[in-house]
Design a protein around this motif. Sequence first.
Motif, PDB file in Angstrom:
ATOM      1  N   ARG A 352      54.554  27.969 -25.938  1.00 42.55           N
ATOM      2  CA  ARG A 352      54.356  28.058 -24.493  1.00 42.55           C
ATOM      3  C   ARG A 352      52.870  27.851 -24.233  1.00 42.55           C
ATOM      4  NH1 ARG A 352      55.261  33.542 -20.876  1.00 42.55           N
ATOM      5  NH2 ARG A 352      54.737  32.641 -18.835  1.00 42.55           N
ATOM      6  N   TYR A 353      52.543  27.050 -23.219  1.00 41.96           N
ATOM      7  CA  TYR A 353      51.149  26.689 -22.952  1.00 41.96           C
ATOM      8  C   TYR A 353      50.659  27.345 -21.664  1.00 41.96           C
ATOM      9  CZ  TYR A 353      51.992  23.479 -26.731  1.00 41.96           C
ATOM     10  OH  TYR A 353      52.302  22.973 -27.962  1.00 41.96           O
ATOM     11  N   GLY A 354      49.417  27.797 -21.706  1.00 42.31           N
ATOM     12  CA  GLY A 354      48.852  28.578 -20.617  1.00 42.31           C
ATOM     13  C   GLY A 354      48.653  27.794 -19.329  1.00 42.31           C
ATOM     14  N   ALA A 355      48.422  28.544 -18.250  1.00 43.94           N
ATOM     15  CA  ALA A 355      48.240  27.965 -16.921  1.00 43.94           C
ATOM     16  C   ALA A 355      46.771  27.922 -16.519  1.00 43.94           C
ATOM     17  CB  ALA A 355      49.049  28.750 -15.890  1.00 43.94           C
ATOM     18  N   SER A 356      45.882  28.101 -17.472  1.00 42.42           N
ATOM     19  CA  SER A 356      44.454  27.889 -17.229  1.00 42.42           C
ATOM     20  C   SER A 356      43.880  27.194 -18.453  1.00 42.42           C
ATOM     21  CB  SER A 356      43.737  29.208 -16.951  1.00 42.42           C
ATOM     22  OG  SER A 356      43.777  30.060 -18.080  1.00 42.42           O
ATOM     23  N   TRP A 357      42.862  26.368 -18.198  1.00 44.15           N
ATOM     24  CA  TRP A 357      42.350  25.518 -19.269  1.00 44.15           C
ATOM     25  C   TRP A 357      40.835  25.442 -19.164  1.00 44.15           C
ATOM     26  CZ3 TRP A 357      45.300  23.592 -15.139  1.00 44.15           C
ATOM     27  CH2 TRP A 357      46.677  23.788 -15.287  1.00 44.15           C
ATOM     28  N   ARG A 358      40.210  25.229 -20.304  1.00 46.90           N
ATOM     29  CA  ARG A 358      38.760  25.039 -20.335  1.00 46.90           C
ATOM     30  C   ARG A 358      38.483  23.551 -20.542  1.00 46.90           C
ATOM     31  NH1 ARG A 358      36.775  29.125 -24.797  1.00 46.90           N
ATOM     32  NH2 ARG A 358      38.663  28.360 -25.820  1.00 46.90           N
ATOM     33  N   LEU A 359      37.749  22.995 -19.600  1.00 45.83           N
ATOM     34  CA  LEU A 359      37.475  21.555 -19.623  1.00 45.83           C
ATOM     35  C   LEU A 359      35.994  21.327 -19.925  1.00 45.83           C
ATOM     36  CD1 LEU A 359      39.535  20.334 -16.516  1.00 45.83           C
ATOM     37  CD2 LEU A 359      40.297  20.706 -18.879  1.00 45.83           C
ATOM     38  N   GLY A 360      35.727  20.628 -21.036  1.00 44.87           N
ATOM     39  CA  GLY A 360      34.362  20.287 -21.404  1.00 44.87           C
ATOM     40  C   GLY A 360      34.085  18.826 -21.096  1.00 44.87           C
ATOM     41  N   GLU A 361      32.979  18.571 -20.393  1.00 47.63           N
ATOM     42  CA  GLU A 361      32.633  17.205 -19.975  1.00 47.63           C
ATOM     43  C   GLU A 361      31.173  16.928 -20.290  1.00 47.63           C
ATOM     44  OE1 GLU A 361      34.597  16.190 -15.963  1.00 47.63           O
ATOM     45  OE2 GLU A 361      34.620  18.381 -15.991  1.00 47.63           O
ATOM     46  N   GLY A 362      30.932  15.784 -20.910  1.00 44.99           N
ATOM     47  CA  GLY A 362      29.573  15.344 -21.171  1.00 44.99           C
ATOM     48  C   GLY A 362      28.979  15.985 -22.413  1.00 44.99           C
ATOM     49  N   THR A 363      29.068  15.289 -23.529  1.00 43.56           N
ATOM     50  CA  THR A 363      28.444  15.778 -24.751  1.00 43.56           C
ATOM     51  C   THR A 363      27.683  14.640 -25.409  1.00 43.56           C
ATOM     52  OG1 THR A 363      28.845  16.970 -26.823  1.00 43.56           O
ATOM     53  CG2 THR A 363      30.388  15.234 -26.287  1.00 43.56           C
ATOM     54  N   ASP A 364      26.866  14.957 -26.352  1.00 45.67           N
ATOM     55  CA  ASP A 364      26.277  13.934 -27.202  1.00 45.67           C
ATOM     56  C   ASP A 364      25.951  14.564 -28.543  1.00 45.67           C
ATOM     57  OD1 ASP A 364      23.593  14.993 -27.262  1.00 45.67           O
ATOM     58  OD2 ASP A 364      23.225  14.079 -25.309  1.00 45.67           O
ATOM     59  N   PHE A 365      25.566  13.740 -29.475  1.00 45.85           N
ATOM     60  CA  PHE A 365      25.365  14.184 -30.852  1.00 45.85           C
ATOM     61  C   PHE A 365      24.256  15.224 -30.960  1.00 45.85           C
ATOM     62  CE2 PHE A 365      23.819  13.144 -35.296  1.00 45.85           C
ATOM     63  CZ  PHE A 365      24.853  13.816 -35.922  1.00 45.85           C
ATOM     64  N   ASN A 366      23.256  15.140 -30.088  1.00 45.97           N
ATOM     65  CA  ASN A 366      22.174  16.123 -30.129  1.00 45.97           C
ATOM     66  C   ASN A 366      22.687  17.529 -29.833  1.00 45.97           C
ATOM     67  OD1 ASN A 366      19.607  14.944 -30.838  1.00 45.97           O
ATOM     68  ND2 ASN A 366      19.799  13.688 -29.003  1.00 45.97           N
ATOM     69  N   ARG A 367      23.670  17.646 -28.954  1.00 51.41           N
ATOM     70  CA  ARG A 367      24.242  18.965 -28.654  1.00 51.41           C
ATOM     71  C   ARG A 367      24.926  19.543 -29.895  1.00 51.41           C
ATOM     72  NH1 ARG A 367      24.635  20.508 -23.264  1.00 51.41           N
ATOM     73  NH2 ARG A 367      23.976  18.908 -21.776  1.00 51.41           N
ATOM     74  N   PHE A 368      25.629  18.679 -30.627  1.00 55.40           N
ATOM     75  CA  PHE A 368      26.273  19.140 -31.853  1.00 55.40           C
ATOM     76  C   PHE A 368      25.231  19.627 -32.864  1.00 55.40           C
ATOM     77  CE2 PHE A 368      27.500  18.026 -36.224  1.00 55.40           C
ATOM     78  CZ  PHE A 368      28.598  18.868 -36.386  1.00 55.40           C
ATOM     79  N   LEU A 369      24.176  18.833 -33.093  1.00 65.59           N
ATOM     80  CA  LEU A 369      23.153  19.222 -34.066  1.00 65.59           C
ATOM     81  C   LEU A 369      22.440  20.505 -33.640  1.00 65.59           C
ATOM     82  CD1 LEU A 369      21.510  15.839 -35.132  1.00 65.59           C
ATOM     83  CD2 LEU A 369      23.273  17.158 -36.312  1.00 65.59           C
TER      84      LEU A 369
END
Length: 422
Positions: A352-369
Amino acid sequence: MKRHGARHIICKALAPNDNSKNQVYVAGSLDILNVLPMEDVREEVSESGTAVLKAKLNLYWVKPESALQNAPHAQLILYPQYPEVRLSGFLRGTRNAPNSVMTSRDPYRTLFLGVGSAGEIYAFASLDPELAAAVEALPSETQYGSFKSALGGKAFGARERLIEKLKAISDLGWVRAQKLSVDGTFGVCRGPNCGGLTLEALFGISPNGRSEPDYEGWELKTHTVVGFDRTPTGNLTLMTPEPTTGIYREDGAAQFVRMFGYSDAGIPDRLNFSSPHRINERNSRTGLTLRLDGYNDCRIDNPLGSLVLLRDNDTVAAGWPFAGLLSHWNRKHAQAAYVANMCRGKPDAEYRYGASWRLGEGTDFNRFLHAVSIGQVIYDPGIKLEGASSDRPQLKRRNQFRIRSKDLGSLYASFTNVRSPD
């Protein structure tokens, strides 16, 4: 471009220096790589000694009522130390390319790039003043680097359609675990990955190992929770790239486990390499330390750098060069929907899947590092060698980078909690 299969078209009014001699300025950050499909990133050092990263593009010039013209040398040049991205090689070796437009510094020049479903890029260049004015008039909120959206993309309803689809799936309640085959048939799913496979099946997506995002530019990620009213906790897997340098690559993964793994306490003749490694902390079980080589003061200062596992004598046990990690990261994390699920009834599970979601927008490799450098992203492998002393040991490998659920927002320019509309 639409006739050829373009789903997203971006465009820009060209500056005088945007030409074949000086290259075309694409963006002042690496997030444009979320939009333009590229082949594997490769390292290169110029004659002047400048280290850069380059990525080939599958680019074709489009002309009305004419056949597509391939640009075999088209590529992106990445300067992550600045950062900056430029387009080059788009005329060399190409018949009937718009040389008169792309070699000049004339005003009213525009460039359109259309992105197809298989990673191809369609290019069109113009000297039409009216078209140039129309490009300038496009709203700035559609900006991707120095380009604006002309068709598709974040300004054209994909986010809203994603939310509508997630709401419809949430409204279904409990559904049996399932997976969608390539031939369009639904089958029974059993195993630890069925939460994700079931969600993809409900979206009409069959697992095929492709590198593109799941749904209109959005990657779907789901994680199991005890209850939807609780704040998500635990670690989530971001990506699972294999090391391409060090002992792991040179001597093989099995020998790597023999050297740095440890005996399983409950299963005889099994060696494990499955202990979390955090940046700059020596792991007592493996004797290895995770370090960033070429990333300092919140920026890449060496494009040829790597994320490495080091022995005490600083030799590399395993390494992931920035070029390879960048290829893994941007194509699948530009926009991601994190969907909670509940599970019951294993092995014949229901989800069963929830009725609220977290949406992530706009990333780049520097954020990962950066997230690696402050200990938010960890290397959390799950590698095992069964029957280690036998003639035919069985190797199971999983090199995964993970992050705590509560830290996901650090990877995105925008990270929002969205509830199902009434």
